[in-house]
Design an enzyme around this catalytic site. Structure first.
Site, PDB file in Angstrom:
ATOM      1  N   GLY A  64       0.809  -1.207   0.000  1.00  0.00           N
ATOM      2  CA  GLY A  64       0.000   0.000   0.000  1.00  0.00           C
ATOM      3  C   GLY A  64       0.843   1.258   0.000  1.00  0.00           C
ATOM      4  N   GLU A 120      15.275  -3.631  11.775  1.00  0.00           N
ATOM      5  CA  GLU A 120      14.474  -3.535  12.994  1.00  0.00           C
ATOM      6  C   GLU A 120      14.224  -2.062  13.314  1.00  0.00           C
ATOM      7  OE1 GLU A 120      14.568  -4.960  17.685  1.00  0.00           O
ATOM      8  OE2 GLU A 120      16.273  -5.393  16.358  1.00  0.00           O
ATOM      9  N   ASP A 130       7.612   6.283   7.753  1.00  0.00           N
ATOM     10  CA  ASP A 130       7.174   5.625   8.988  1.00  0.00           C
ATOM     11  C   ASP A 130       5.930   6.367   9.423  1.00  0.00           C
ATOM     12  OD1 ASP A 130       7.808   3.461  10.894  1.00  0.00           O
ATOM     13  OD2 ASP A 130       7.674   5.083  12.344  1.00  0.00           O
ATOM     14  N   SER A 131       4.866   5.641   9.579  1.00  0.00           N
ATOM     15  CA  SER A 131       3.589   6.291   9.853  1.00  0.00           C
ATOM     16  C   SER A 131       2.769   5.446  10.802  1.00  0.00           C
ATOM     17  CB  SER A 131       2.819   6.523   8.546  1.00  0.00           C
ATOM     18  OG  SER A 131       2.641   5.304   7.848  1.00  0.00           O
ATOM     19  N   TYR A 153      -5.235   1.067   9.255  1.00  0.00           N
ATOM     20  CA  TYR A 153      -6.359   1.514  10.078  1.00  0.00           C
ATOM     21  C   TYR A 153      -7.370   2.377   9.305  1.00  0.00           C
ATOM     22  CZ  TYR A 153      -3.319   0.125  13.981  1.00  0.00           C
ATOM     23  OH  TYR A 153      -2.517  -0.577  14.852  1.00  0.00           O
TER      24      TYR A 153
END
Length: 201
Positions: A19, A47, A76-77, A159
């Site tokens: 996505g 990591e 990064d979200s 989400y």
């Protein structure tokens, strides 16, 4: 050529999330950059040991840049729920478990809250552009909204089906990708990053 210059076709998307690959590729496409994902190159996922979105974006971008020898951009979200002190935050993907099942993650959010009333939340996206020599440029975008239950719609990822952006009536899972990407947290971060990028023509 300057070591800070980008060449068309020479930018790595430091993500294995399909996505995010689609969204980032579509944001970069109009600017003459053909991109390749870290997954397509077989690069390992580092990591995420950072304590902030920016720190995690930078370590992912740097890992991909150094492994590929090419400039790399990383995202990064996550979802930050005000009533949960900002959780899941940087742990948003980890709430989905090893199988990355975001229905599980959304149920965890629901179980931690009384979702009968409105619950405010926001999405954060940090974008970092890194070069193999270690130089980075990073920005952060944010959108505010409320959570809804049960999840609505099957578009988007993560989400999205439980998040309704302020000023909207439909969840991110119900609107089209084009509508979402016009002004979501990733698009806002991208607009902040663009002035920091060197020329690639």
């Amino acid at each position: 050529m300057s070591p800070r210059q980008l060449e068309p076709g020479r930018l790595v998307l430091a993500t294995h999330n399909p996505g995010k690959v689609v969204e980032l590729a579509e944001l970069l496409g109009p600017h003459g950059l053909q991109v390749v994902s870290a997954g397509d190159l077989g690069l390992p996922e580092p990591e995420e040991t950072g304590t902030t979105f920016v720190a995690n974006a930078e370590l992912k971008a740097l890992a991909a840049a150094r492994a590929s020898g090419l400039p790399a951009i990383a995202d990064d979200s996550g979802l930050c729920v005000d009533a949960l002190g900002g959780a899941p935050g940087i742990y948003s993907a980890r709430w989905a478990g090893r199988d990355k099942d975001f229905m599980v993650a959304m149920k965890r959010v629901r179980d931690a809250l009384d979702l009968e009333g409105p619950r405010t939340a926001h999405f954060i996206c940090a974008l970092s552009l890194a070069w193999p020599d270690g130089h980075t440029e990073s920005v952060e975008g944010r959108v505010d909204g409320t959570l809804t239950w049960p999840p609505r719609g099957s578009n988007g990822f993560g989400y999205d089906p439980m998040f309704v952006m302020d000023g909207k009536e439909r969840s991110y899972g119900e609107i089209s990708r084009a509508e979402k990407e016009a002004d979501n947290h990733r698009a806002r971060a991208f607009r902040l990053l663009m002035p920091l990028l060197p020329p690639w023509q």
